[in-house]
Design an enzyme around this catalytic site. Structure first.
Site, mmCIF file in Angstrom:
data_model
loop_
_atom_site.group_PDB
_atom_site.id
_atom_site.type_symbol
_atom_site.label_atom_id
_atom_site.label_comp_id
_atom_site.label_asym_id
_atom_site.label_seq_id
_atom_site.Cartn_x
_atom_site.Cartn_y
_atom_site.Cartn_z
ATOM 1 N N TYR A 23 -5.797 -8.381 27.851
ATOM 2 C CA TYR A 23 -5.104 -9.670 27.761
ATOM 3 C C TYR A 23 -3.636 -9.518 28.119
ATOM 4 O O TYR A 23 -3.137 -10.240 28.980
ATOM 5 C CB TYR A 23 -5.259 -10.252 26.351
ATOM 6 C CG TYR A 23 -6.218 -11.414 26.265
ATOM 7 C CD1 TYR A 23 -7.466 -11.342 26.856
ATOM 8 C CD2 TYR A 23 -5.876 -12.576 25.584
ATOM 9 C CE1 TYR A 23 -8.352 -12.397 26.766
ATOM 10 C CE2 TYR A 23 -6.752 -13.633 25.493
ATOM 11 C CZ TYR A 23 -7.985 -13.536 26.080
ATOM 12 O OH TYR A 23 -8.859 -14.592 25.987
ATOM 13 N N GLU A 37 -0.300 -12.614 35.494
ATOM 14 C CA GLU A 37 -0.332 -14.041 35.831
ATOM 15 C C GLU A 37 1.078 -14.616 35.839
ATOM 16 O O GLU A 37 1.516 -15.249 36.813
ATOM 17 C CB GLU A 37 -1.181 -14.814 34.812
ATOM 18 C CG GLU A 37 -2.676 -14.555 34.917
ATOM 19 C CD GLU A 37 -3.468 -15.234 33.804
ATOM 20 O OE1 GLU A 37 -3.034 -16.295 33.311
ATOM 21 O OE2 GLU A 37 -4.530 -14.709 33.419
#
Lengths: 217, 309
Positions: A143, A150
């Site tokens: 994550y 991102e």
């Protein structure tokens, strides 16, 4: 109905698994053989397909085929689709960035684990415990790497948004509206601030639930 | 009568017991609690009867007008009450006033002041007639709502949590600025003269009807006795929530005349929120007036948006 939905979900999960497995395999191979500049071009087709298939997961949740709540799937899949189509696909300038490799590999490992876990579960009713453990542990590391890739790529694309004015709507027009893709990107980055800790803590609670259940059995 | 007041975790809120008259009402108890705690004024208090531990039942909430005796089970001398702090409260007129004051002041700023110059637009700004009418229409609307708040509405609940002030102001103020930005924009494109007249004309008609609906609702509550009644008269004879219907359609009129995406977004959000309220009210009235045991039967009506819902 129960059997039909299980067959459908089994096929769905294994199909998408194949897509992500391709993405991961090609990404690692390209990274080693030709360098990070070529990773996007090599994985583009399976990446766009596999990531877009996740849109169906929002529908699965909405029609009650799976139990995951919309508040968890929508931000997760929404941000993924935004980065895939709205950043990587729309701004070719960022495709050679090193963050594309960390992004695709983080997503790839996560999804290969996730889809094989759910695929096994739908097909046989349960999954081997190592797969369960991986499903609820890999995110601890993946994550943070995925989300920072991102965020980094959105940031890298921002100067190109400003120059190209792509997807922008400007006044004057008949419907008196305007849209600025650059500002929307800033707003999206703002959403990551509450969104990331929310999803991470959601996964932590899922992990606790899933792993304690097996211990009891 | 001796009353023990505990918190929800079972701790005593007030050391020792409160001595109250045998004929004391819940209001008397609330005032006694306020006197002792200083901090918790009556509207901040939620008083319930204790529930058995582990029970999933909802606790009985004490109604302020009732006598305390009604809540005792045989033993008139002893009563245990569970107290919950609802947090700081504000009265409804104050909440509404701040909600509506924002749009009333923010909108004219975009019309009168060189906002767009600060935002980087160069050149002379030519104001279209529709932009001036829209300013009057907008300001009349929010002025009307503030006046209604103080002189027409009767509120069934006395107060609202303070946090609602921030939430509702954020909603009204930001939508106000968002719409004002586009309607007063230097690059604004007006619609045809006829469309503008139809929009504003229809909108004004709906605003006047909305005021009339609010007066009907006020008279329904009569002397402030509270309780639910079947709304009737004027548009209420066909729609349960005619006050929302006219509010939604007056925004539609404004949007027909000004034609901005921002305005239509607001229209849809507002209609969505009001539809949820209307459905709840419609259901409540249908349940209350079921036509059984001498109760009147709730007539067949639209909920909020004829001819759709």
């Amino acid at each position: 109905m129960g059997l039909l939905s299980r067959i459908y979900l089994t096929i769905y999960n294994w199909t998408v698994f194949i897509g992500w497995f391709q993405v991961l395999f090609i990404a690692v191979k390209t990274l080693i053989e030709s360098g990070h500049e070529h990773v996007y071009d090599a994985v583009e087709k399976p990446l766009l397909l596999a990531q877009s298939a996740a849109f169906l997961e929002i529908l699965h949740g909405l029609i009650g085929l799976v139990r995951s709540p919309i508040t968890a799937t929508l931000p997760q899949i929404g941000s993924r689709l935004y980065v895939t189509w709205g950043i990587l696909y729309s701004f070719p300038e960022v495709r050679t960035h090193i963050l594309v490799s960390s992004l695709v590999i983080s997503w790839g490992i996560t999804e290969v684990i996730r889809y094989s876990f759910f695929g096994t579960k739908e097909a046989f009713g349960s999954a081997p415990s190592f797969l369960l453990w991986l499903r609820y542990s890999a995110f601890l590391l993946l994550y943070p790497t995925g989300i920072s890739s991102e965020v980094g790529l959105i940031y890298v694309a921002m100067p190109y948004m400003k120059v190209s004015e792509k997807y922008c709507i400007r006044m004057p027009n008949k419907w008196n509206s305007s849209f600025d893709y650059f500002s929307a990107a800033i707003a999206t980055l703002g959403l990551y601030i509450p969104g990331s800790p929310f999803l991470y803590s959601y996964m932590l609670s899922q992990r606790k639930k899933a792993l304690s259940k097996t211990k009891r059995e | 009568m001796k009353v023990t007041v505990t918190t929800r975790s079972g701790r005593e809120l007030i050391k020792g017991q409160l001595e109250l008259n045998d004929s004391a009402t819940v209001t008397d108890l609330q005032e006694a609690i306020h006197k002792r705690t200083k901090k918790y004024y009556p509207s901040r208090q939620r008083l319930t009867l204790p529930i058995k531990p582990g029970s999933k039942e909802k606790p009985t909430v004490l109604q302020s007008k009732k006598s305390l005796k009604e809540y005792t089970d045989g033993n008139i001398d002893q009563l245990t009450i569970v107290f919950k702090d609802l947090g700081p409260q504000v009265s409804y007129p104050i909440l509404f006033f701040w909600e509506y004051l924002g749009p009333l002041l923010i909108y004219p700023i975009f019309y009168f002041f060189p906002v767009y110059q600060y935002l980087g637009f160069k050149g002379e700004r030519v104001i279209h007639p529709v932009q001036t009418y829209a300013l009057y229409y907008w300001c009349f609307h929010y002025f009307k709502r503030i006046m209604e708040t103080f002189f027409v509405h009767r509120f069934s609940h006395a107060t609202s949590p303070l946090s609602n002030v921030f939430r509702n102001c954020a909603y009204y103020w930001s939508f106000g600025a968002y719409i004002a930005y586009y309607v007063n924009h230097p690059l604004y494109t007006p619609v045809t003269d006829l469309q503008m007249k139809i929009g504003f004309g229809f909108g004004i008609l709906c605003q006047v009807s909305n005021l009339y609906c609010h007066i009907i609702l006020r008279n329904l509550r009569g002397d402030g006795s509270g309780g639910y009644q079947i709304p009737s008269g004027f548009l209420f004879n066909i729609v349960t929530c005619a006050n929302y219907t006219t509010e939604i359609y007056q925004w539609l009129g404004f949007n027909i005349a000004t034609q901005t995406v921002a305005g239509y977004v607001f229209l849809f959000v507002a209609a969505f929120i009001m539809t949820n309220w209307a459905l709840a009210k419609h259901r409540r009235l249908k349940r209350l007036f079921d036509g059984k045991e001498g109760r009147p039967k709730y007539p067949r009506r639209w909920v909020i948006l004829p001819p759709f819902l």
